[in-house]
Design a protein around this motif. Structure first.
Motif, PDB file in Angstrom:
ATOM      1  N   LEU A 109      49.024  47.779  47.784  1.00 62.26           N
ATOM      2  CA  LEU A 109      48.452  46.799  46.862  1.00 62.26           C
ATOM      3  C   LEU A 109      48.803  47.202  45.445  1.00 62.26           C
ATOM      4  O   LEU A 109      48.593  48.347  45.036  1.00 62.26           O
ATOM      5  N   SER A 110      49.342  46.241  44.687  1.00 62.31           N
ATOM      6  CA  SER A 110      49.689  46.478  43.290  1.00 62.31           C
ATOM      7  C   SER A 110      49.097  45.361  42.441  1.00 62.31           C
ATOM      8  O   SER A 110      49.400  44.187  42.654  1.00 62.31           O
ATOM      9  N   LEU A 111      48.232  45.725  41.501  1.00 58.47           N
ATOM     10  CA  LEU A 111      47.606  44.775  40.582  1.00 58.47           C
ATOM     11  C   LEU A 111      47.943  45.214  39.169  1.00 58.47           C
ATOM     12  O   LEU A 111      47.447  46.243  38.703  1.00 58.47           O
ATOM     13  N   CYS A 112      48.777  44.450  38.491  1.00 54.00           N
ATOM     14  CA  CYS A 112      49.246  44.843  37.164  1.00 54.00           C
ATOM     15  C   CYS A 112      48.901  43.778  36.133  1.00 54.00           C
ATOM     16  O   CYS A 112      49.330  42.630  36.245  1.00 54.00           O
ATOM     17  N   GLY A 113      48.106  44.172  35.139  1.00 50.33           N
ATOM     18  CA  GLY A 113      47.815  43.289  34.023  1.00 50.33           C
ATOM     19  C   GLY A 113      46.764  42.243  34.286  1.00 50.33           C
ATOM     20  O   GLY A 113      46.609  41.315  33.492  1.00 50.33           O
ATOM     21  N   LEU A 114      46.014  42.367  35.371  1.00 46.73           N
ATOM     22  CA  LEU A 114      44.974  41.390  35.668  1.00 46.73           C
ATOM     23  C   LEU A 114      43.676  41.759  34.952  1.00 46.73           C
ATOM     24  O   LEU A 114      43.308  42.929  34.876  1.00 46.73           O
ATOM     25  N   SER A 115      43.004  40.746  34.441  1.00 45.65           N
ATOM     26  CA  SER A 115      41.710  40.959  33.803  1.00 45.65           C
ATOM     27  C   SER A 115      40.650  41.034  34.893  1.00 45.65           C
ATOM     28  O   SER A 115      40.113  40.031  35.342  1.00 45.65           O
ATOM     29  N   LEU A 116      40.363  42.259  35.311  1.00 43.38           N
ATOM     30  CA  LEU A 116      39.490  42.501  36.456  1.00 43.38           C
ATOM     31  C   LEU A 116      38.553  43.648  36.107  1.00 43.38           C
ATOM     32  O   LEU A 116      38.985  44.657  35.554  1.00 43.38           O
ATOM     33  N   SER A 117      37.278  43.514  36.412  1.00 39.31           N
ATOM     34  CA  SER A 117      36.337  44.584  36.099  1.00 39.31           C
ATOM     35  C   SER A 117      36.495  45.743  37.078  1.00 39.31           C
ATOM     36  O   SER A 117      37.030  45.585  38.181  1.00 39.31           O
ATOM     37  N   ASP A 118      36.011  46.920  36.678  1.00 34.92           N
ATOM     38  CA  ASP A 118      36.080  48.078  37.571  1.00 34.92           C
ATOM     39  C   ASP A 118      35.239  47.858  38.826  1.00 34.92           C
ATOM     40  O   ASP A 118      35.638  48.230  39.935  1.00 34.92           O
ATOM     41  N   ARG A 119      34.098  47.205  38.678  1.00 38.60           N
ATOM     42  CA  ARG A 119      33.242  46.940  39.844  1.00 38.60           C
ATOM     43  C   ARG A 119      33.929  45.995  40.828  1.00 38.60           C
ATOM     44  O   ARG A 119      33.868  46.197  42.046  1.00 38.60           O
ATOM     45  N   ASP A 120      34.582  44.962  40.309  1.00 41.64           N
ATOM     46  CA  ASP A 120      35.285  44.032  41.188  1.00 41.64           C
ATOM     47  C   ASP A 120      36.478  44.700  41.862  1.00 41.64           C
ATOM     48  O   ASP A 120      36.812  44.387  43.007  1.00 41.64           O
ATOM     49  N   ALA A 121      37.123  45.620  41.153  1.00 42.67           N
ATOM     50  CA  ALA A 121      38.242  46.348  41.756  1.00 42.67           C
ATOM     51  C   ALA A 121      37.761  47.188  42.933  1.00 42.67           C
ATOM     52  O   ALA A 121      38.400  47.231  43.991  1.00 42.67           O
ATOM     53  N   VAL A 122      36.622  47.852  42.773  1.00 42.50           N
ATOM     54  CA  VAL A 122      36.065  48.660  43.857  1.00 42.50           C
ATOM     55  C   VAL A 122      35.650  47.774  45.027  1.00 42.50           C
ATOM     56  O   VAL A 122      35.916  48.092  46.196  1.00 42.50           O
ATOM     57  N   THR A 123      35.014  46.645  44.730  1.00 38.92           N
ATOM     58  CA  THR A 123      34.609  45.713  45.789  1.00 38.92           C
ATOM     59  C   THR A 123      35.815  45.242  46.587  1.00 38.92           C
ATOM     60  O   THR A 123      35.764  45.124  47.816  1.00 38.92           O
ATOM     61  N   LEU A 124      36.909  44.990  45.896  1.00 34.92           N
ATOM     62  CA  LEU A 124      38.137  44.580  46.567  1.00 34.92           C
ATOM     63  C   LEU A 124      38.671  45.695  47.464  1.00 34.92           C
ATOM     64  O   LEU A 124      39.045  45.464  48.618  1.00 34.92           O
ATOM     65  N   LEU A 125      38.676  46.924  46.964  1.00 34.29           N
ATOM     66  CA  LEU A 125      39.206  48.047  47.740  1.00 34.29           C
ATOM     67  C   LEU A 125      38.336  48.373  48.949  1.00 34.29           C
ATOM     68  O   LEU A 125      38.837  48.896  49.950  1.00 34.29           O
TER      69      LEU A 125
END
Length: 275
Positions: A109-125
């Motif tokens: 998974l590669s997410l580059c330059g997206l406006s995403l919160s740290d909490r949402d990133a963890v939820t996704l992972l």
């Protein structure tokens, strides 16, 4: 594939398509975009990449994510390559729905330059226990009016700890337990806790297979950290040197260190350019 308009028709006439890359720099807002009532399933696609302006074309990108099912998908890349500094928060919902609907075993998974919160990133992972390679790069180009969120923060780093729960990941089960390669680029370098980063990376260095199995995680083999906007030196990251000598690939640098950073830039990072 250039542009978003003919995605469905191309995929439908190519039943053996395995690699799908969509690239668009602009969006004609007066042109309607078709959204499928029933997501189109492609069992052969194993890699998908979307490059575009995730602010100007957010509705199109989310429509694409909502209109496909990829049960064999193993690699997914989303890159916002716009140079617009006035960015807004980008919802992860359609991405999560795609992964849930596809029931795929994603390894990259590669997410580059997206406006995403740290909490949402963890939820996704938390939805991706099979992940082995992860790249998350903060937005670099923003202006004072930007409402952008930045996923790479100290709490996010702590959520990746191999054995310790964190504020964002309270489960005793490690996040992305099979992670082997990690690449991060942080926008707010002065806010990043070097000691927390070192501790997290060290917790995932388990070269002995028996030890790794007992902990329940794979050994992290490679880590890259590119730091923007940091006035402090990088001495706080020096404890990672012993991991590099032991066999882990370790790369930590400020973005402005152009010569040392050149190889990383050439490897494909679209965000980490000299300011």
């Amino acid at each position: 594939m250039q542009g978003f308009r003919n995605v469905y028709s191309v995929v439908s006439i190519c039943p053996n398509l395995q690699y799908l890359k969509i690239h668009s720099e602009y969006y004609e807002s007066d042109t309607p975009y078709e959204v499928l009532d029933i997501p189109f399933a492609s069992k052969e696609v194993i890699s998908s990449s979307i490059h575009g302006n995730f602010t100007a074309t957010a509705d199109i990108i989310e429509a694409i994510l909502s209109s496909f099912t990829f049960p064999s998908l193993s690699s997914l890349e989303l890159v916002d390559n716009s140079d617009n500094g006035t960015l807004v928060y980008w919802s992860k919902d359609e991405l999560q729905n795609l992964l849930s609907r596809s029931q795929c075993t994603l390894s990259l998974l590669s997410l580059c330059g997206l406006s995403l919160s740290d909490r949402d990133a963890v939820t996704l992972l938390q939805q991706l226990p099979s992940l082995q390679e992860l790249s998350i790069h903060d937005i670099v180009q923003t202006d004072e009016t930007s409402l952008a969120a930045f996923p790479v923060t100290t709490p996010f780093i702590q959520s990746l700890h191999g054995v310790r729960p964190s504020d964002l990941h309270s489960s005793l089960q490690p996040l992305v337990p099979h992670l082997k390669n990690l690449s991060l680029a942080v926008k707010n370098g002065d806010e990043l806790d070097a000691a927390a980063f070192v501790e997290t990376i060290s917790s995932r260095w388990l070269p002995n297979p028996e030890n790794a199995a007992s902990v329940g995680i794979s050994c992290l083999r490679s880590v890259e950290l590119v730091i923007h906007n940091r006035t402090e030196n990088l001495d706080g990251f020096s404890p990672l040197n012993h991991l590099e000598r032991a066999g882990m690939r370790v790369f930590v640098a400020k973005c402005e260190e152009v010569e040392r950073f050149k190889q990383f830039q050439e490897s494909g990072c679209t965000l980490c350019r000299e300011n």
